[in-house]
Design an enzyme around this catalytic site. Structure first.
Site, PDB file in Angstrom:
ATOM      1  NE  ARG A  36      -3.830  24.997  53.748  1.00 57.86           N
ATOM      2  CZ  ARG A  36      -3.001  25.710  54.511  1.00 57.86           C
ATOM      3  NH1 ARG A  36      -3.463  26.380  55.559  1.00 57.86           N
ATOM      4  NH2 ARG A  36      -1.706  25.747  54.235  1.00 57.86           N
ATOM      5  CD  GLN A  55       5.816  25.721  54.821  1.00 53.68           C
ATOM      6  OE1 GLN A  55       4.734  26.282  54.824  1.00 53.68           O
ATOM      7  NE2 GLN A  55       6.956  26.396  54.964  1.00 53.68           N
ATOM      8  CG  ASP A  83       3.776  22.031  61.934  1.00 54.03           C
ATOM      9  OD1 ASP A  83       3.400  23.202  62.094  1.00 54.03           O
ATOM     10  OD2 ASP A  83       3.102  21.181  61.322  1.00 54.03           O
ATOM     11  CB  CYS A 142       5.530  25.277  58.036  1.00 58.83           C
ATOM     12  SG  CYS A 142       4.316  24.589  59.186  1.00 58.83           S
ATOM     13  NE  ARG A 147       4.031  27.645  51.166  1.00 60.77           N
ATOM     14  CZ  ARG A 147       2.866  27.467  51.806  1.00 60.77           C
ATOM     15  NH1 ARG A 147       2.789  27.673  53.108  1.00 60.77           N
ATOM     16  NH2 ARG A 147       1.794  27.049  51.162  1.00 60.77           N
TER      17      ARG A 147
HETATM   18  N1  NVA Z   1       0.641  20.862  60.518  1.00 64.17           N
HETATM   19  C1  NVA Z   1      -0.021  22.139  60.430  1.00 64.17           C
HETATM   20  C2  NVA Z   1       0.561  22.955  59.331  1.00 64.17           C
HETATM   21  C3  NVA Z   1      -0.047  24.318  59.174  1.00 64.17           C
HETATM   22  C4  NVA Z   1       0.518  25.094  58.030  1.00 64.17           C
HETATM   23  C5  NVA Z   1      -1.494  21.930  60.237  1.00 64.17           C
HETATM   24  O1  NVA Z   1      -1.873  21.062  59.439  1.00 64.17           O
HETATM   25  O2  NVA Z   1      -2.290  22.610  60.887  1.00 64.17           O
HETATM   26  N1   CP Z   2       2.561  27.363  56.516  1.00 59.38           N
HETATM   27  C1   CP Z   2       1.319  27.508  56.034  1.00 59.38           C
HETATM   28  O1   CP Z   2       0.857  26.738  55.180  1.00 59.38           O
HETATM   29  O2   CP Z   2       0.668  28.576  56.529  1.00 59.38           O
HETATM   30  P1   CP Z   2      -0.886  28.940  56.324  1.00 59.38           P
HETATM   31  O3   CP Z   2      -1.671  27.925  57.108  1.00 59.38           O
HETATM   32  O4   CP Z   2      -1.007  30.314  56.901  1.00 59.38           O
HETATM   33  O5   CP Z   2      -1.220  28.873  54.878  1.00 59.38           O
END
Ligand code: NVA
Ligand code: CP
Length: 316
Positions: free
Chosen positions: A101, A131, A224, A264, A292
């Site tokens: 990530r 996701q 979102d 999400c 997930r």
């Molecule tokens: N668009 C959000 C998704 C979190 C799972 C972010 O990047 O913070």
């Molecule tokens: N939806 C999602 O990716 O959640 P987290 O940020 O908690 O991993």
């Protein structure tokens, strides 16, 4: 052959369906696939916070018979001190796959280019393809399939989720509509890629700023956060820009009578969605969150099998 999963269109429509079929099987029998028995390890690396991604990969890797190795960039040499490619070339000597990530998509591309194990995007600034697999599994469960269904995403079309709904949705044959205020519409190259895939799958793409027009008749309404991770400095400007793009009961009334609501998570109730929608009868957010686990286990099993030119082995 080594395959990576950095964007939703890194798999073909047939391959995406194969992964989702496998996810359905693994949801019914959680221990049917054991490709990591040994235990073999999978590294899961975080530059940004996480609850769902962290827990679902930890549990999923364990249920596949493996050992999850979870760490943050801040406590490693990645992130300025060592390149993604060098990191991957070290990790590939010890683990079977890497989930990362991060911020820039380029980092994932550099990691993938420099390694002989599968690299999985656990969310970047541009895409969140894991996701989408979970969301598509949820749509299959609640809508009996994905092809031909209309999904309206209301929010930041330029975000990871906006882009992934476009690519992942049309790959599944869906009609994807993205509604965003000016300045937050999806990137043109992503829209073009989505249109090209839609032409193959029978899906379609509509992008614009009119909520009523683009939500009318939708089978799925999804939103979102307005302030994705990494964009906190723009919070005030974004709260103003998105003020008229909240999913309310009135907005849900434009969708089909049996429409479902998805998110999400994490959610900011009262901002992108009202509490009576996200906590209401049309909301399927916790099925989505659970999925997930099943979707990512299927993805991992599929990628590990591909790496050995094999098909996924399931036991009773
Ligand atoms: N668009 C959000 C998704 C979190 C799972 C972010 O990047 O913070
Ligand atoms: N939806 C999602 O990716 O959640 P987290 O940020 O908690 O991993």
């Amino acid at each position: 052959m080594i395959r990576h999963f950095l964007r939703d269109d890194d798999v073909t429509p047939a391959e995406q369906a194969e992964i989702l079929d496998l996810a359905e099987k693994l949801k019914r029998n959680r221990f049917a696939a054991r490709p990591l028995e040994g235990p073999k390890s999978v590294a899961v690396i975080f530059d940004k916070s996480s609850t769902r991604t962290r827990v679902s990969f930890h549990v999923g890797i364990s249920e596949l018979g493996g050992s999850p190795l979870i760490f943050t960039t801040a406590t490693s040499q990645l992130g300025g001190k060592e390149t993604p490619a060098d990191t991957a070339r070290v990790l590939e000597r010890m683990v079977e796959a890497v989930v990362w990530r991060t911020y820039a998509q380029e980092g994932l591309e550099q990691m993938a280019a420099g390694t002989r194990i599968p690299i999985i995007n656990g969310l970047s600034d541009d895409f969140h393809p894991c996701q989408l697999l979970a969301d598509l599994l949820t749509i299959r469960e609640h809508k009996g399939g994905t092809a031909g269904r209309t999904m309206t995403f209301i929010g930041d079309g330029r975000s990871n989720m906006g882009h992934s709904y476009l690519l992942g949705g049309v790959t599944a044959g869906m009609h994807v509509r993205v509604v965003s205020p000016d300045g937050y519409l999806p990137r043109e190259d992503v829209v073009e890629d989505a249109r090209r895939i839609a032409a193959e799958t029978g899906g379609s793409v509509l992008v614009g700023s009119d909520i009523v027009e683009l939500t009318t008749g939708a089978d799925i309404v999804v939103t979102d956060t307005w302030v994705s991770m990494g964009f906190e400095a723009e919070k005030q400007r974004r709260l103003e820009a998105f003020a008229d793009y909240r999913v309310t009961r009135e907005v849900m009334a434009y969708a089909a009578d049996d429409a479902i609501f998805m998110h999400c998570l994490p959610a900011d109730r009262g901002f992108e969605v009202d509490a009576d929608v996200i906590d209401g009868p049309q909301s399927v957010i916790f099925d989505e969150a659970e999925n997930r686990l099943h979707a990512q286990k299927a993805l991992l099993a599929w990628l590990l099998a591909k790496a050995k030119d094999e098909t996924v082995l399931l036991r009773d």
